[in-house]
Enzyme design. Structure first.
Site, mmCIF file in Angstrom:
data_model
loop_
_atom_site.group_PDB
_atom_site.id
_atom_site.type_symbol
_atom_site.label_atom_id
_atom_site.label_comp_id
_atom_site.label_asym_id
_atom_site.label_seq_id
_atom_site.Cartn_x
_atom_site.Cartn_y
_atom_site.Cartn_z
ATOM 1 N N HIS A 133 0.998 -1.277 -0.122
ATOM 2 C CA HIS A 133 -0.112 -0.128 -0.185
ATOM 3 C C HIS A 133 0.725 1.128 -0.009
ATOM 4 C CE1 HIS A 133 -3.476 -2.568 1.789
ATOM 5 N NE2 HIS A 133 -3.068 -2.963 0.686
ATOM 6 N N HIS A 189 -9.663 -1.139 -4.848
ATOM 7 C CA HIS A 189 -8.549 -1.590 -4.037
ATOM 8 C C HIS A 189 -7.483 -2.512 -4.794
ATOM 9 C CE1 HIS A 189 -6.083 -2.117 -0.317
ATOM 10 N NE2 HIS A 189 -5.962 -3.334 -0.581
ATOM 11 N N ASP A 247 -3.738 -2.174 -5.264
ATOM 12 C CA ASP A 247 -2.594 -3.368 -4.966
ATOM 13 C C ASP A 247 -1.695 -3.731 -6.203
ATOM 14 O OD1 ASP A 247 -3.261 -3.984 -2.388
ATOM 15 O OD2 ASP A 247 -4.389 -5.676 -2.912
ATOM 16 N N HIS A 265 -1.237 -10.516 -5.579
ATOM 17 C CA HIS A 265 0.222 -10.286 -5.441
ATOM 18 C C HIS A 265 1.203 -11.130 -6.282
ATOM 19 C CE1 HIS A 265 -1.095 -7.195 -2.886
ATOM 20 N NE2 HIS A 265 -1.468 -7.937 -1.878
HETATM 21 ZN ZN LIG Z 1 -4.097 -4.267 -0.566
#
Ligand SMILES: [Zn+2]
Length: 307
Positions: A78, A235, A239, A262
């Site tokens: 973040h 969001h 990310d 991720h």
């Molecule tokens: Zn996040």
């Protein structure tokens, strides 16, 4: 000095919060860094500097963690997203513990820190990773794909097979103003059924409705509700911008991501950097005036005017 030059924060600024997984208090400071230094995390308690580089990623399961020489820093995505989204090239991110504070679960508190510090334009020209050929990674029905583009844009489709998060898309052409306005405030989220499982293995000790959206089978548990109806997809864009920051330089390219996370985003970063036919590194001063005019961050919040 001009808009296409590298940028750092103009002074040291700090905040304190708890780590999402450790629950322990941690103080974070953004500090100016010299041109070409990039972003680095500094474990002040250990005296170890951990550059924000893809080859130092050690864990992408719930958040992105970096490690160097036995020192680790977790949940970096973040703050990396905020720095990338605000066009900051060089910054020391100092922490006195192993985890970046989760704060409200979004990047907005880090954007506020950058705005509090102000932006310093540096003498060196920005260096970009410019995507020249499409490049993608897939895993089952998940996709992360980069294509050539004049600017930096991210399009994300989130689908968790949940009535509130089915085929939810959001796309952003990144500039510091659009980032701050459209995605910085989007919070991380989790499912209530997963929280007990995480806490049973010692994770999410700092998690609460103050720093995450919590979803049960049919509803949002947070009394204040959502910040946007599509906050989840926003969001995921936040990310992805943080994950792509581990390219080590700002990106000129267009990301299309479907159900990515991720791990897949990092796989894409590795594939790009391993394949010189799909990208080149460009220092903006080498480019034409016309090319400069299309770059992101033509005007930064608090940035100095060009001399
Ligand atoms: Zn996040």
């Amino acid at each position: 000095m001009a808009y296409w030059n590298q940028r750092t924060v103009a002074k040291r600024v700090s905040c304190t919060g708890v780590g999402l997984h450790s629950g322990a208090p941690v103080t974070l400071t953004l500090a100016p860094a010299p041109a070409d230094a990039g972003v680095a995390f500094v474990r002040m308690d250990l005296g170890v500097e951990i550059p924000a580089r893809h080859d130092l990623v050690v864990d992408t399961r719930l958040s992105t963690s970096l490690a160097l020489g036995g020192a680790r820093v977790s949940t970096v995505e973040h703050v990396l997203s905020a720095l990338q989204g605000m066009g900051i090239d060089n910054c020391r991110v100092e922490v006195d513990g192993p985890e970046i504070p989760i704060l409200d679960g979004s990047a907005a508190p880090f954007v506020a820190l950058v705005n509090e510090a102000g932006v310093k334009v540096q003498k060196a020209a920005k260096r970009y990773v410019v995507i020249t050929q499409p490049v993608e990674v897939r895993e089952g029905d998940k996709l992360a794909r980069l294509e050539p583009s004049d600017g930096f844009s991210v399009s994300f489709t989130a689908d968790f097979g949940h009535p509130l998060i089915t085929n939810q898309g959001f796309a952003l052409a990144v500039s510091d103003r659009s980032y701050e306005r459209e995605v910085a405030r989007a919070r991380t989220f989790c499912f209530r059924k997963d929280i007990e499982a995480m806490q049973a293995v010692g994770l999410a000790k700092g998690g609460s409705l103050e720093n995450a959206i919590v979803v049960d089978e049919y509803s949002i548990l947070n009394p204040e509700g959502l910040r946007w109806p599509d906050e989840f997809a926003r969001h995921k864009v936040l990310d992805a911008i943080g994950d792509l920051a581990l390219l080590g330089k700002p990106l000129l390219g267009s990301l299309t991501a479907v159900k990515s996370g991720h791990a897949l985003n990092q796989a894409l970063v590795k594939r790009v950097l391993a394949d010189p036919t799909c990208h080149r590194i460009v220092q903006v001063s080498e480019e034409s005036e016309a090319a400069r005019a299309r770059l992101p961050f033509p005007v930064g919040s608090g940035a100095q005017q060009p001399a």
